[in-house]
Design an enzyme around this catalytic site. Structure first.
Site, mmCIF file in Angstrom:
data_model
loop_
_atom_site.group_PDB
_atom_site.id
_atom_site.type_symbol
_atom_site.label_atom_id
_atom_site.label_comp_id
_atom_site.label_asym_id
_atom_site.label_seq_id
_atom_site.Cartn_x
_atom_site.Cartn_y
_atom_site.Cartn_z
ATOM 1 N N THR A 130 -56.802 38.850 24.082
ATOM 2 C CA THR A 130 -57.958 38.049 24.459
ATOM 3 C C THR A 130 -58.033 37.861 25.969
ATOM 4 O O THR A 130 -57.006 37.911 26.665
ATOM 5 C CB THR A 130 -57.876 36.658 23.780
ATOM 6 O OG1 THR A 130 -58.900 35.804 24.313
ATOM 7 C CG2 THR A 130 -56.531 35.998 24.050
ATOM 8 N N GLU A 132 -58.577 35.085 27.233
ATOM 9 C CA GLU A 132 -58.117 33.721 27.493
ATOM 10 C C GLU A 132 -56.723 33.681 28.107
ATOM 11 O O GLU A 132 -56.323 32.657 28.678
ATOM 12 C CB GLU A 132 -58.180 32.880 26.215
ATOM 13 C CG GLU A 132 -59.594 32.720 25.684
ATOM 14 C CD GLU A 132 -59.716 31.665 24.601
ATOM 15 O OE1 GLU A 132 -58.977 30.659 24.662
ATOM 16 O OE2 GLU A 132 -60.546 31.846 23.696
ATOM 17 N N TYR A 155 -53.095 28.444 22.031
ATOM 18 C CA TYR A 155 -53.547 29.750 21.546
ATOM 19 C C TYR A 155 -53.358 30.826 22.605
ATOM 20 O O TYR A 155 -52.735 31.868 22.361
ATOM 21 C CB TYR A 155 -55.017 29.689 21.125
ATOM 22 C CG TYR A 155 -55.661 31.060 21.024
ATOM 23 C CD1 TYR A 155 -55.181 32.011 20.131
ATOM 24 C CD2 TYR A 155 -56.735 31.415 21.844
ATOM 25 C CE1 TYR A 155 -55.748 33.269 20.048
ATOM 26 C CE2 TYR A 155 -57.311 32.676 21.767
ATOM 27 C CZ TYR A 155 -56.822 33.596 20.874
ATOM 28 O OH TYR A 155 -57.382 34.846 20.802
ATOM 29 N N LYS A 194 -66.366 29.197 14.278
ATOM 30 C CA LYS A 194 -66.714 29.650 15.617
ATOM 31 C C LYS A 194 -68.179 29.316 15.920
ATOM 32 O O LYS A 194 -69.000 29.186 15.014
ATOM 33 C CB LYS A 194 -66.463 31.155 15.759
ATOM 34 C CG LYS A 194 -64.991 31.560 15.533
ATOM 35 C CD LYS A 194 -64.068 30.941 16.576
ATOM 36 C CE LYS A 194 -62.606 31.296 16.345
ATOM 37 N NZ LYS A 194 -62.248 32.616 16.829
ATOM 38 N N LEU A 195 -68.500 29.221 17.200
ATOM 39 C CA LEU A 195 -69.751 28.605 17.630
ATOM 40 C C LEU A 195 -70.999 29.191 16.974
ATOM 41 O O LEU A 195 -71.800 28.445 16.380
ATOM 42 C CB LEU A 195 -69.868 28.714 19.162
ATOM 43 C CG LEU A 195 -70.995 27.912 19.823
ATOM 44 C CD1 LEU A 195 -70.592 27.504 21.234
ATOM 45 C CD2 LEU A 195 -72.295 28.692 19.881
#
Length: 348
Positions: A130, A132, A155, A194-195
């Protein structure tokens, strides 16, 4: 002899698209889908290919080292595409240990089993990660493959650790590997925590749309089928011990994305413009919330000739239409009914 490709997490959101792509595109491969079928794993995502002769499902848990050794000893996989992971930041804040167990130790178990029972110096360990792991950007700049790791959530810390272990096995044991770091995915079959699927479902049911803080957090969005195609390209054409950033070139502030989604949903649901936007509710920010992620995908664009096929608005339209046409799937997932699919299809 046909290649044996193990895809972990293949019943999940991104994994199911990768499995489908490989099964259909490469009939000469035997594709083994390994999934523990936790809450985000849904075999009904793959109903359309489950009868294909080159597709094989294995229910298993990557955190169980002994079972992984037995599995690898039995099948002697040629290569691995590793997607199995705990991936929701909010859940990692509540239970960081399960993220370390799955994302770090689970990855280590796979690396060890691959090293022990496969021709790892000629096969490939492809680790999906990811953006992130890079931390947070300011208002300018992009993540490149040379950006230093600076994870801020449990995460992202667990994924950063797993990335490092994959590289360490390459350096220490000569294991062939590639890593890719992707931006936020969206599209069909995404679990509605998730969004985008969450908000589509909430708009359908006239439920609040909870937006963290002031909604100015910025993310780059990647259509999941474009990501699956990128994974195919990296697997077949990526260079040993290289990392590739995969992004959609679609930066959106959360609040702008939500307003766009609301506007489109009003059209699709034949509601008065502005009706869905009234559902937006600003809520307390979560801890360690990164301000902005944005990927520089120049390397994969230039070296492997991959680029996204859709703009964000095109992908969002396809996504909305899919969820509206598959509300039974959405209801089954929201209710937990999908958990019965494995028992119905494989145990009866």
């Amino acid at each position: 002899m046909a290649k044996k490709i193990l895809i972990t997490g293949g019943a999940g959101f991104i994994g199911s698209h990768v499995v489908r792509n490989f099964v259909r595109k490469y009939p000469e491969y035997n594709i083994y889908n390994l999934d523990a079928l936790t809450y985000a794993g849904n075999l009904s995502n793959l109903k359309d290919i489950e009868s294909c002769s080159n597709y094989h499902f294995i229910k298993g848990d990557i955190t169980d080292a002994e079972s992984m050794n037995l599995l690898f000893k039995k099948y002697r996989f040629d290569s691995i595409i590793h997607l199995a992971a705990e991936s929701h930041v909010d859940r990692s804040i509540k239970d960081p240990l399960i993220f370390a167990k799955t994302n770090v130790f689970g990855t280590l178990n796979l690396l060890e089993s691959f090293k022990k029972f496969s021709d790892f110096q000629n096969g490939l360990f492809y680790h999906i990660s990811t953006d992130e792991v890079y931390g947070s950007l300011g208002n300018e700049g992009l993540f490149t493959e040379q950006t230093a790791y600076d994870p801020n959530s449990p995460y992202s810390a667990s994924k950063a650790s797993s990335d490092h272990f994959v590289r360490a096995y390459g350096e220490t044991y000569g294991m062939r590997y590639v890593i890719s770091n992707c931006s936020n995915n969206y599209g069909a079959y995404q679990f509605p925590e998730k969004l985008i699927p969450l908000f589509i479902n909430n708009i359908i049911n006239n439920l609040p749309l909870p937006v963290y803080g002031d909604g100015n957090y910025t993310r780059d969005w990647l259509y999941v089928e474009d990501h699956a195609n990128a994974i195919d390209v990296v697997f077949h054409e990526g260079e040993n011990q290289e990392t590739y950033n995969i992004g959609g070139h679609n930066e959106w502030k959360n609040i702008d994305l939500v307003r766009l989604l609301c506007s489109k949903m009003d059209v699709y649901l034949d509601r008065k413009q502005g009706a869905s936007e009234m559902l937006i509710t600003f809520v307390k920010d979560r801890p360690g919330h990164d301000l902005r992620y944005a990927i520089d995908a120049t390397k994969i664009n230039q070296n492997l000739n991959w680029k996204p096929s859709l703009s964000f608005e095109e992908g969002l339209d396809k996504t909305i239409k899919w969820y509206l046409e598959n509300q039974k799937w959405l209801k089954n997932v929201a209710s937990g009914e999908y958990l019965n699919y494995y028992n119905q299809q494989y145990l009866q």
